[in-house]
Design a protein around this motif. Structure first.
Motif, mmCIF file in Angstrom:
data_model
loop_
_atom_site.group_PDB
_atom_site.id
_atom_site.type_symbol
_atom_site.label_atom_id
_atom_site.label_comp_id
_atom_site.label_asym_id
_atom_site.label_seq_id
_atom_site.Cartn_x
_atom_site.Cartn_y
_atom_site.Cartn_z
ATOM 1 N N ALA A 1 0.829 -1.210 0.000
ATOM 2 C CA ALA A 1 0.000 0.000 0.000
ATOM 3 C C ALA A 1 0.859 1.254 0.000
ATOM 4 O O ALA A 1 0.508 2.260 -0.627
ATOM 5 C CB ALA A 1 -0.929 -0.019 1.207
ATOM 6 N N ARG A 2 1.998 1.209 0.694
ATOM 7 C CA ARG A 2 2.871 2.387 0.772
ATOM 8 C C ARG A 2 3.572 2.653 -0.554
ATOM 9 O O ARG A 2 3.626 3.790 -1.020
ATOM 10 C CB ARG A 2 3.921 2.192 1.872
ATOM 11 N N ARG A 3 4.099 1.610 -1.155
ATOM 12 C CA ARG A 3 4.897 1.794 -2.368
ATOM 13 C C ARG A 3 4.042 1.937 -3.627
ATOM 14 O O ARG A 3 4.457 2.587 -4.584
ATOM 15 C CB ARG A 3 5.858 0.612 -2.555
ATOM 16 N N TYR A 4 2.877 1.337 -3.642
ATOM 17 C CA TYR A 4 2.074 1.301 -4.867
ATOM 18 C C TYR A 4 0.641 1.764 -4.592
ATOM 19 O O TYR A 4 -0.304 0.965 -4.639
ATOM 20 C CB TYR A 4 2.089 -0.115 -5.460
ATOM 21 N N PRO A 5 0.480 3.060 -4.320
ATOM 22 C CA PRO A 5 -0.869 3.572 -4.022
ATOM 23 C C PRO A 5 -1.759 3.710 -5.240
ATOM 24 O O PRO A 5 -2.957 3.950 -5.111
ATOM 25 C CB PRO A 5 -0.576 4.951 -3.410
ATOM 26 N N GLY A 6 -1.191 3.611 -6.443
ATOM 27 C CA GLY A 6 -1.984 3.727 -7.661
ATOM 28 C C GLY A 6 -1.953 5.129 -8.244
ATOM 29 O O GLY A 6 -1.300 6.040 -7.719
ATOM 30 N N GLU A 7 -2.673 5.310 -9.352
ATOM 31 C CA GLU A 7 -2.708 6.573 -10.082
ATOM 32 C C GLU A 7 -3.334 7.674 -9.239
ATOM 33 O O GLU A 7 -4.383 7.475 -8.610
ATOM 34 C CB GLU A 7 -3.518 6.391 -11.371
ATOM 35 N N PRO A 8 -2.717 8.856 -9.181
ATOM 36 C CA PRO A 8 -3.312 9.961 -8.420
ATOM 37 C C PRO A 8 -4.671 10.371 -8.991
ATOM 38 O O PRO A 8 -4.891 10.293 -10.208
ATOM 39 C CB PRO A 8 -2.297 11.104 -8.585
ATOM 40 N N ALA A 9 -5.549 10.810 -8.129
ATOM 41 C CA ALA A 9 -6.893 11.223 -8.560
ATOM 42 C C ALA A 9 -6.904 12.694 -8.951
ATOM 43 O O ALA A 9 -7.776 13.458 -8.542
ATOM 44 C CB ALA A 9 -7.895 10.950 -7.441
ATOM 45 N N THR A 10 -5.928 13.089 -9.732
ATOM 46 C CA THR A 10 -5.780 14.488 -10.116
ATOM 47 C C THR A 10 -5.462 14.585 -11.599
ATOM 48 O O THR A 10 -5.070 13.607 -12.233
ATOM 49 C CB THR A 10 -4.645 15.171 -9.321
ATOM 50 N N ARG A 11 -5.618 15.781 -12.132
ATOM 51 C CA ARG A 11 -5.318 16.041 -13.532
ATOM 52 C C ARG A 11 -3.807 16.030 -13.772
ATOM 53 O O ARG A 11 -3.040 16.533 -12.951
ATOM 54 C CB ARG A 11 -5.894 17.402 -13.909
ATOM 55 N N GLN A 12 -3.400 15.471 -14.894
ATOM 56 C CA GLN A 12 -2.013 15.564 -15.333
ATOM 57 C C GLN A 12 -1.958 16.468 -16.557
ATOM 58 O O GLN A 12 -2.700 16.260 -17.515
ATOM 59 C CB GLN A 12 -1.445 14.199 -15.701
ATOM 60 N N PRO A 13 -1.090 17.479 -16.555
ATOM 61 C CA PRO A 13 -0.989 18.327 -17.744
ATOM 62 C C PRO A 13 -0.464 17.541 -18.931
ATOM 63 O O PRO A 13 0.268 16.564 -18.763
ATOM 64 C CB PRO A 13 -0.014 19.424 -17.324
ATOM 65 N N VAL A 14 -0.826 17.976 -20.141
ATOM 66 C CA VAL A 14 -0.381 17.265 -21.328
ATOM 67 C C VAL A 14 1.009 17.699 -21.757
ATOM 68 O O VAL A 14 1.632 17.041 -22.604
ATOM 69 C CB VAL A 14 -1.359 17.452 -22.508
ATOM 70 N N HIS A 15 1.495 18.799 -21.197
ATOM 71 C CA HIS A 15 2.829 19.274 -21.569
ATOM 72 C C HIS A 15 3.399 20.152 -20.467
ATOM 73 O O HIS A 15 2.713 20.514 -19.506
ATOM 74 C CB HIS A 15 2.772 20.075 -22.881
ATOM 75 N N THR A 16 4.676 20.466 -20.617
ATOM 76 C CA THR A 16 5.344 21.455 -19.778
ATOM 77 C C THR A 16 6.090 22.409 -20.698
ATOM 78 O O THR A 16 6.810 21.986 -21.598
ATOM 79 C CB THR A 16 6.349 20.795 -18.814
ATOM 80 N N VAL A 17 5.883 23.686 -20.470
ATOM 81 C CA VAL A 17 6.592 24.733 -21.196
ATOM 82 C C VAL A 17 7.666 25.301 -20.275
ATOM 83 O O VAL A 17 7.377 25.671 -19.140
ATOM 84 C CB VAL A 17 5.612 25.852 -21.629
ATOM 85 N N TYR A 18 8.890 25.332 -20.751
ATOM 86 C CA TYR A 18 10.004 25.882 -19.977
ATOM 87 C C TYR A 18 10.354 27.268 -20.503
ATOM 88 O O TYR A 18 10.578 27.443 -21.693
ATOM 89 C CB TYR A 18 11.232 24.974 -20.072
ATOM 90 N N VAL A 19 10.395 28.241 -19.604
ATOM 91 C CA VAL A 19 10.733 29.613 -19.966
ATOM 92 C C VAL A 19 11.867 30.080 -19.056
ATOM 93 O O VAL A 19 11.752 29.984 -17.830
ATOM 94 C CB VAL A 19 9.517 30.548 -19.813
#
Length: 417
Positions: A27-45
């Motif tokens: 349970a500690r090591r493998y809690p599963g996929e977070p229940a949150t949005r993942q962005p489709v990209h990251t822009v570096y500036v």
């Protein structure tokens, strides 16, 4: 007639007691996929180029690129190989996205994109960046995810990186609170001890600033060969995740540093090089089930110049993004505003092309027994994948709630979010 068993109840109880520690570790090591949005990209500036209008400027430049080089759905479809109906649907959604939310994840860069500067200059830039982010969050112009990439934990730049992070976070708190979508990125990780040091740093800041324990997490950039394979021949990624003590939020593949470290010549440094595929396969297996997300790298071929040049770069970028999505890398880096049209076109086409098939499969899975046998017989694990696929499409704007075969809460339950 009651069911008859051979084993005494004590046998099951004894096995349960023997596996209790294993259950807790699982349970500690493998809690599963977070229940949150993942962005489709990251822009570096680069930090010195970041300002209050950065996000809007990227969106405007992306729209201008579309107007100049693909002014209508047919033109974009011809470049990317999209048919008429899909091209029209994707095109309209891309334009809306570039107008309303052109950047999903923005990283203000104090590392390679910024370089070495006098301390007073970087101090000022860190504070200014934080104040700009605070103002953007307040007026609603901030992207959903925003943060900084600090300098790494190597000896030559360690103190500078720690100080920049401290100044940035302190200035954010001076402005009221840390943004909900705050993201911190640790680059050029080589050994688990560097990740452990970052976890220590986050913990120390939380205590000093009276923040809740675990409020600060960070991404780990995989840019060195040692981050994939250690000197003993074992995979290093699991040790990096473990060293973060629950604070690792994502693993980001660094195309160019990693390729160079493998001796790949400049002309062949790309996210689809076999060396990249190997590294990302190791990352994927190591992160599976841990709640640590994955991001692919970028292409340095920019969509600039003549229309012919832009179309060539767009086809390359579109193909790389689609390739990553098919390989379950749902996020990547974008280096130029004109990459945004093909980032979203590839993402939206990916989710919309399979909508009818995904809908049919989920409908068959959730239909009571006695219905006609479906063409594909899905198991619970695949149903989770189907539901997660739809929710990802919903998160990024590729799909709308009315297009989904089931209510969003039902899909969320199926996806075990």
């Amino acid at each position: 007639m009651p069911a008859v068993t051979t084993l005494a109840d004590a046998v099951g109880a004894r096995i349960g007691a023997a596996l209790a520690a294993t259950d807790a570790e699982l349970a500690r090591r493998y809690p599963g996929e977070p229940a949150t949005r993942q962005p489709v990209h990251t822009v570096y500036v680069p930090a010195d180029a970041f300002h209050a209008g950065t996000v809007r400027a990227w969106g405007d430049q992306a729209l201008a690129a579309l107007d100049a080089h693909a002014p209508d759905p047919a033109a974009l479809g011809a470049v990317l190989g999209l048919d008429g109906a899909l091209a029209a649907d994707v095109y309209d959604r891309v334009r809306a996205k570039l107008r309303d939310e052109p950047v999903e994840d923005l990283r203000i860069d104090f590392e390679d994109g910024y370089g070495p500067r006098p301390d007073a200059e970087e101090d000022a830039a860190a504070v200014t960046a934080a104040r700009t982010v605070t103002a953007a969050v307040a007026d609603g112009t901030a992207p959903p995810f925003v943060g900084i990439r600090m300098k790494c934990m190597e000896a030559a730049v360690r103190e500078r990186g720690i100080r920049t992070l401290d100044l940035f976070l302190t200035a954010l708190l001076d402005g009221g609170a840390l943004p909900t979508g705050l993201v911190l990125t640790l680059p050029k990780v080589t050994f688990p001890a560097q990740v452990a040091a970052m976890a220590d740093l986050c913990e120390a800041f939380e205590r000093a600033a009276d923040l809740p324990e675990g409020r600060l997490g960070f991404e780990i950039q995989i840019e060195t060969t040692q981050a994939i394979l250690g000197p003993d021949g074992a995979a290093t990624v699991p040790a990096l995740i473990d060293a973060a003590r629950g604070r690792a939020t994502a693993l980001h593949y660094g195309t160019f540093d990693y390729s160079a470290a493998c001796g790949v010549s400049a002309a062949h440094q790309s996210p689809d090089h076999p060396a990249a595929d190997h590294a990302k396969a190791v990352m994927q297996v190591a992160a599976a089930g841990t709640g640590v997300r994955l991001s692919d790298g970028s292409t340095n071929v920019l969509p600039v110049g003549s229309t012919t040049d832009v179309h060539s770069a767009w086809r390359l970028h579109y193909g790389l993004v689609r390739r990553s999505l098919a390989r379950a890398y749902y996020q990547g880096w974008d280096m130029h505003p004109a990459h945004l049209p093909t980032r979203y076109a590839a993402t939206y086409a990916f989710y919309r092309e399979g909508l009818a098939a995904t809908t049919a499969r989920l409908a068959a899975y959730t239909t009571p027994s006695g219905a006609p046998t479906p063409a594909v017989l899905d198991e619970p694990a695949t149903a989770r994948a189907l539901a997660t696929h739809l929710l990802r499409g919903l998160d990024c704007g590729a799909l709308t709630p009315t297009e989904l075969p089931l209510p969003t809460p039902t899909l969320t339950t199926l996806a075990t979010r």
